[in-house]
Design a protein around this motif. Structure first.
Motif, short mmCIF file in Angstrom:
data_model
loop_
_atom_site.label_atom_id
_atom_site.label_comp_id
_atom_site.label_asym_id
_atom_site.label_seq_id
_atom_site.Cartn_x
_atom_site.Cartn_y
_atom_site.Cartn_z
N THR A 192 0.83 -1.21 0.00
CA THR A 192 0.00 0.00 0.00
C THR A 192 0.86 1.26 0.00
OG1 THR A 192 -1.75 -1.17 1.21
CG2 THR A 192 -1.78 1.24 1.26
N ILE A 193 1.92 1.26 0.82
CA ILE A 193 2.81 2.42 0.91
C ILE A 193 3.52 2.66 -0.42
CG2 ILE A 193 4.91 3.29 1.99
CD1 ILE A 193 4.03 1.84 4.56
N LEU A 194 4.07 1.58 -1.00
CA LEU A 194 4.82 1.73 -2.25
C LEU A 194 3.91 2.13 -3.40
CD1 LEU A 194 7.39 -1.22 -2.20
CD2 LEU A 194 7.74 1.18 -1.65
N SER A 195 2.71 1.57 -3.45
CA SER A 195 1.78 1.94 -4.52
C SER A 195 1.45 3.43 -4.45
CB SER A 195 0.50 1.11 -4.42
OG SER A 195 0.77 -0.25 -4.66
N ALA A 196 1.22 3.91 -3.24
CA ALA A 196 0.92 5.34 -3.08
C ALA A 196 2.12 6.19 -3.49
CB ALA A 196 0.53 5.63 -1.63
N ASP A 197 3.33 5.75 -3.08
CA ASP A 197 4.54 6.49 -3.44
C ASP A 197 4.72 6.56 -4.95
OD1 ASP A 197 5.21 7.04 -0.86
OD2 ASP A 197 6.74 5.48 -0.68
N MET A 198 4.65 5.40 -5.60
CA MET A 198 4.90 5.35 -7.03
C MET A 198 3.82 6.10 -7.82
SD MET A 198 7.73 4.01 -7.46
CE MET A 198 8.95 3.04 -6.58
N HIS A 199 2.59 6.01 -7.36
CA HIS A 199 1.51 6.75 -8.03
C HIS A 199 1.77 8.24 -7.93
CE1 HIS A 199 -2.47 7.46 -9.62
NE2 HIS A 199 -2.75 8.25 -8.60
N ARG A 200 2.15 8.69 -6.75
CA ARG A 200 2.42 10.12 -6.56
C ARG A 200 3.61 10.57 -7.40
NH1 ARG A 200 4.08 9.85 -1.95
NH2 ARG A 200 6.27 10.29 -2.26
N MET A 201 4.70 9.79 -7.39
CA MET A 201 5.89 10.18 -8.14
C MET A 201 5.64 10.16 -9.64
SD MET A 201 9.13 8.63 -6.01
CE MET A 201 8.45 7.04 -5.59
N SER A 202 4.86 9.18 -10.10
CA SER A 202 4.56 9.11 -11.53
C SER A 202 3.73 10.32 -11.96
CB SER A 202 3.81 7.81 -11.85
OG SER A 202 4.60 6.68 -11.57
N LEU A 203 2.75 10.69 -11.13
CA LEU A 203 1.91 11.84 -11.46
C LEU A 203 2.71 13.15 -11.43
CD1 LEU A 203 -1.45 11.06 -9.59
CD2 LEU A 203 -0.97 10.88 -12.04
N LEU A 204 3.65 13.24 -10.48
CA LEU A 204 4.42 14.47 -10.36
C LEU A 204 5.50 14.58 -11.42
CD1 LEU A 204 4.91 14.80 -6.48
CD2 LEU A 204 3.53 16.25 -7.96
N SER A 205 6.11 13.44 -11.81
CA SER A 205 7.25 13.49 -12.73
C SER A 205 6.86 14.07 -14.08
CB SER A 205 7.85 12.09 -12.91
OG SER A 205 6.90 11.21 -13.50
N LEU A 206 5.65 13.77 -14.55
CA LEU A 206 5.25 14.25 -15.87
C LEU A 206 5.07 15.77 -15.92
CD1 LEU A 206 2.79 11.39 -16.90
CD2 LEU A 206 5.22 11.62 -17.41
N PRO A 207 4.27 16.37 -15.02
CA PRO A 207 4.15 17.84 -15.08
C PRO A 207 5.45 18.56 -14.74
CG PRO A 207 2.98 16.97 -13.17
CD PRO A 207 3.36 15.79 -14.01
N VAL A 208 6.25 17.99 -13.84
CA VAL A 208 7.53 18.63 -13.50
C VAL A 208 8.44 18.66 -14.73
CG1 VAL A 208 9.66 18.33 -12.20
CG2 VAL A 208 7.47 18.17 -11.03
N THR A 209 8.53 17.50 -15.41
CA THR A 209 9.37 17.43 -16.61
C THR A 209 8.85 18.36 -17.69
OG1 THR A 209 9.89 15.11 -16.11
CG2 THR A 209 10.31 15.87 -18.35
N LEU A 210 7.54 18.37 -17.89
CA LEU A 210 6.96 19.23 -18.91
C LEU A 210 7.22 20.70 -18.60
CD1 LEU A 210 5.26 19.48 -21.48
CD2 LEU A 210 3.21 19.46 -20.04
N GLY A 211 7.09 21.08 -17.35
CA GLY A 211 7.34 22.46 -16.97
C GLY A 211 8.78 22.89 -17.24
N ILE A 212 9.72 22.01 -16.93
CA ILE A 212 11.13 22.33 -17.18
C ILE A 212 11.39 22.46 -18.68
CG2 ILE A 212 13.49 21.46 -16.97
CD1 ILE A 212 12.56 20.09 -14.35
N LEU A 213 10.78 21.60 -19.47
CA LEU A 213 10.97 21.65 -20.92
C LEU A 213 10.35 22.91 -21.52
CD1 LEU A 213 10.34 17.91 -21.87
CD2 LEU A 213 12.51 19.13 -21.87
N ILE A 214 9.23 23.35 -20.98
CA ILE A 214 8.63 24.59 -21.46
C ILE A 214 9.57 25.76 -21.21
CG2 ILE A 214 6.77 26.24 -21.04
CD1 ILE A 214 4.90 23.87 -20.60
N VAL A 215 10.19 25.78 -20.03
CA VAL A 215 11.16 26.83 -19.74
C VAL A 215 12.37 26.72 -20.66
CG1 VAL A 215 12.73 27.74 -17.99
CG2 VAL A 215 10.42 27.03 -17.34
N ALA A 216 12.81 25.47 -20.93
CA ALA A 216 14.00 25.25 -21.76
C ALA A 216 13.77 25.67 -23.20
CB ALA A 216 14.43 23.79 -21.69
N PHE A 217 12.59 25.33 -23.76
CA PHE A 217 12.32 25.60 -25.17
C PHE A 217 11.52 26.88 -25.40
CE2 PHE A 217 12.94 20.92 -25.51
CZ PHE A 217 13.99 20.95 -26.42
N GLY A 218 10.72 27.27 -24.42
CA GLY A 218 9.90 28.46 -24.60
C GLY A 218 8.76 28.26 -25.57
#
Length: 753
Positions: A192-218
């Motif tokens: 239960t703990i790991l599933s919650a962790d991985m779900h949270r990290m997977s959801l966060l990794s995508l918008p975080v990466t996209l945000g950084i790329l938007i700043v990088a490319f404009g």
């Protein structure tokens, strides 16, 4: 009468993927990109079809997961295999702790709680082999042990009603502690703990990466494209993993690592391509020409980088460890597919889009090419005194690496999660009241007939010697398989299972207790397994396998760099710089986790060690990712050298022109890896911290200071190749058709000698 002038037809438009001599470039990446650009629809539809078919394979075939008996090493691994093959009932053991700080185990109130627990768990109809005879040495704690009916691998799904029954007993006896733990309870809790962790990290990794790329490319579309490549590569690799797992069974963490690596390399490879294409467009090249140059330069760097990462990762197969083999398989698949997409579908998409790749420009962020002024100023400082810069950078890395000399590794102590898991909190209490009782040592005895008088006497002697040595503790039980060829002696073991006390207890049992008890018993074999024994054997196996992995990874990387850059010095320098980077990351890992410097900020409890699988895994992955950057930078430097630029000019322009890409890629990796630090398991924190800090070191101290200063000091010696290696192929690092050098702005002033 008027006469009209007939104009000659316009000359044919030159193919940007053809050299001045009318031949395709001798560059695999450029030839593949040229084909994709000319057959855009085929390349794009082919990629989508490949991803769809591979994803379907995952759904149809399913992934084969490794069995528990496949994880072991040495004697503990052999013992686990014996137990798995001996025909013992497949079941999960559970236990209930009844404890009071004031009441003795013989008092009526205490006995009433024990009896109520037995009645409650039996009343569920889901348990068997109930035993309530174990009492602690201080007489203030008792255990009720039992097995859940049904297969052990699905016990976590059936433990709920039993846990509810125990909770009802606890409510009826508020003056005592009545709590349940065991295999199924802990598995359910950790799952239960790991599933919650991985779900949270997977959801966060995508918008975080996209945000950084938007700043990088404009630009929104330019930012979405790398994400699309990374995610489709990840989806396709999952399908191929289902096929590969028939040969190499998968472990639980493989898919999470594949997502992490897919985002890291997929985004990196797109960044390499897009930034170079933008740079050439800013210099006046038309879209097709800019893409052709990007394919011949950055595309080639992607190919070499992918081969290096795959080769380094393949070194994990030499450990002959189930976890490492699975992680290596998943990593190789996702990196190979990300590289394939970068070399095929990415050029096709870029050719199709042209300048429309910059759709969705963000005001204030968009720029076609970076002026590199900040990096230019920094490089002036570094290269003004290259010797001093190299000494300071190398000294910093060596100082950070010193704590790694005292690294101690052990199996992960899952009890650090007890604040988030009642089952683990109860497990810790059981360990305190009954040393080793929550996770006992298992002594596996094999003989023609383990019920014969000689073997039975030896087992009784084993109990006596073990308890007298202080290494083993009550409760001690013996179970015999249906064929009477294997007996399993279960006993508590001193220590926590991962500390030095447990390691010493394992050695005592193996070197003194078992040999003494079974001396003179012909045909009998005794093997020790369990958590502590498995940790000792794992460390011994890694001690034997690690030098082989290091040698393989370093040797393969050296050969790839030697062939790619035709330079003995460049290959050796790259190896040394990457080793310094990894060593510094090791030192910080020891300080933060083994010595506990990061307990407060990172939210964990140090066990005085580093999780045993993390250092080797970090080395392989970090070496591959470091070479990813290194190859990209060196390709630009060698490109300038091949144009005839002096080494200092080639180095300064190569570092400056790649600084923006390296910075953007590093920020993405640090952000994605850093999300793992927010996980609950200490091993995940160690992995995320180690990867993030190593990438940060690599992109700053190594690439911005140490590499340029060392290369400037070496000057033309950078490109030294012995005559007896002249047979190595000469590979172009430039664009298909040579362009004159363009001075973009003032280069750093010459170094003072």
């Amino acid at each position: 009468m008027t006469t009209s002038t007939v104009l000659p037809p316009p000359p044919p438009r030159p193919d940007p993927y053809v050299t001045a001599r009318g031949k395709p470039p001798g560059n695999v990446a450029a030839r593949v990109a040229g084909w994709s650009a000319r057959h855009r629809t085929t390349a794009i539809l082919g990629w989508l079809l490949f991803v769809a078919v591979a994803t379907t394979l995952s759904a149809v075939l399913g992934t084969v997961n490794a069995e528990d008996s496949e994880y072991g090493h040495g004697d503990s691994g052999r013992a686990s295999e014996l137990i798995a093959a001996a025909g013992f009932p497949d079941r999960a053991g559970e236990l209930v702790l009844i404890r009071s700080d004031t009441l003795d185990a013989d008092t009526p109130a205490f006995r009433a709680a024990v009896n109520a627990t037995v009645t409650a768990v039996q009343g569920t109809g889901r348990v068997e082999n109930v035993n309530a005879g174990a009492v602690s040495a201080d007489r203030h704690a008792a255990l009720v042990t039992f097995d859940l009916t049904g297969p052990a691998d699905t016990a976590a799904d059936r433990v709920g009603p039993v846990r509810d029954a125990v909770a009802a007993v606890a409510r009826d006896h508020p003056d005592l502690l009545v709590a349940q733990t065991g295999d199924a309870s802990i598995d359910e809790s950790i799952g239960t703990i790991l599933s919650a962790d991985m779900h949270r990290m997977s959801l966060l990794s995508l918008p975080v990466t996209l945000g950084i790329l938007i700043v990088a490319f404009g630009a929104l579309l330019a930012a979405v494209l790398p994400m699309g490549l990374a995610l489709t590569a990840f989806a396709a690799s999952l399908g191929l993993l289902a096929v590969a797992s028939r040969l190499v069974p998968a472990v639980d963490t493989t898919m999470h690592l594949m997502l992490l690596m897919g985002l890291a390399v997929g985004v990196d490879y797109c960044l390499f391509y897009l930034r170079r294409e933008r740079e050439e467009r800013a210099l006046g090249a038309d879209p097709e020409r800019a893409l052709a140059i990007a394919a011949a330069t950055s595309g080639r760097a992607v190919l070499i980088s992918a081969l290096t990462v795959i080769g380094a990762t393949a070194g994990m197969f030499m450990t002959r460890d189930t976890v490492f083999e699975s992680l290596a398989t998943g990593t190789i698949l996702v990196v190979a597919i990300a590289a394939l997409g970068s070399l095929t579908v990415l050029p096709a998409v870029l050719s199709k889009l042209g300048d429309r790749i910059d759709l969705g420009r963000v005001p204030g962020l968009y720029r076609r090419a970076s002026n590199g002024r900040g990096w230019n100023r920094f490089l002036r400082v570094v290269l003004r005194r290259p010797g001093l810069s190299a000494v300071l950078a190398a000294g910093t890395l060596l100082a950070l690496a010193v704590p790694a000399l005292g690294m101690r590794t052990a199996e992960e102590d899952i009890t650090t999660l007890r604040s988030s898991s009642p089952a683990l909190d109860t497990f810790v209490r059981v360990q305190a009241a009954f040393p080793g009782g929550g996770d006992p040592a298992l002594i596996t005895v094999r003989a023609d007939d383990v019920t014969s008088p000689a073997v039975t006497a030896a087992i009784d002697d084993l109990k006596t010697r073990g308890l007298a040595s202080g290494a083993l503790h009550e409760p001690v039980t013996v179970e015999v398989n249906p064929d009477r060829t294997v007996a399993v002696v279960s006993a508590g073991l001193s220590g926590s299972g991962v500390d030095a006390t447990s390691e010493q207890a394992v050695r005592t049992v193996r070197e003194q207790v078992m040999p003494g008890a079974f001396a003179g018993v012909d045909g009998a074999e005794a093997l020790l397994t369990g958590r502590a024994a498995g940790s000792v054997d794992y460390n011994d196996a890694m001690g034997r396998g690690t030098p082989l992995v290091f040698g393989f990874v370093l040797g393969l990387a050296f050969l790839l760099l030697l062939v790619s850059f035709r330079s003995l010095v460049v290959a050796l320098t790259a190896i040394v710089l990457n080793l310094l980077s990894v060593a510094a990351a090791y030192g910080l890992l020891v300080l933060v986790f083994q010595h506990g410097w990061g307990e407060g900020p990172l939210g964990f409890e140090s066990s005085g060690s580093v999780t045993n699988w993390v250092p080797l895994f970090l080395f392989v992955i970090l070496f591959g990712l470091s070479m990813d950057y290194h190859v990209f930078v060196l390709s630009r430097i060698r490109e300038g050298h091949d144009r005839g630029w002096p080494t200092k000019l080639a180095v300064s322009r190569g570092i400056r022109s790649t600084a923006g890409v390296i910075t953007s890629a590093a920020v993405v990796m640090v952000a994605v890896f850093g999300l793992f630090v927010t996980g609950s398991l200490v091993s995940m924190k160690e992995l995320g911290f180690g990867l993030a800090v190593a990438v940060l070191i690599d992109a700053t101290i190594v690439r911005a200071v140490l590499l340029p200063s060392v290369m400037v000091l070496l000057r033309e010696r950078n490109w030294y190749l012995p005559r007896w290696l002249d047979w190595l192929p000469s590979l172009s690092h430039g664009e298909p058709v040579a362009l004159p050098p363009v001075v973009r702005e003032r280069d750093p002033e010459p170094a003072r000698t």
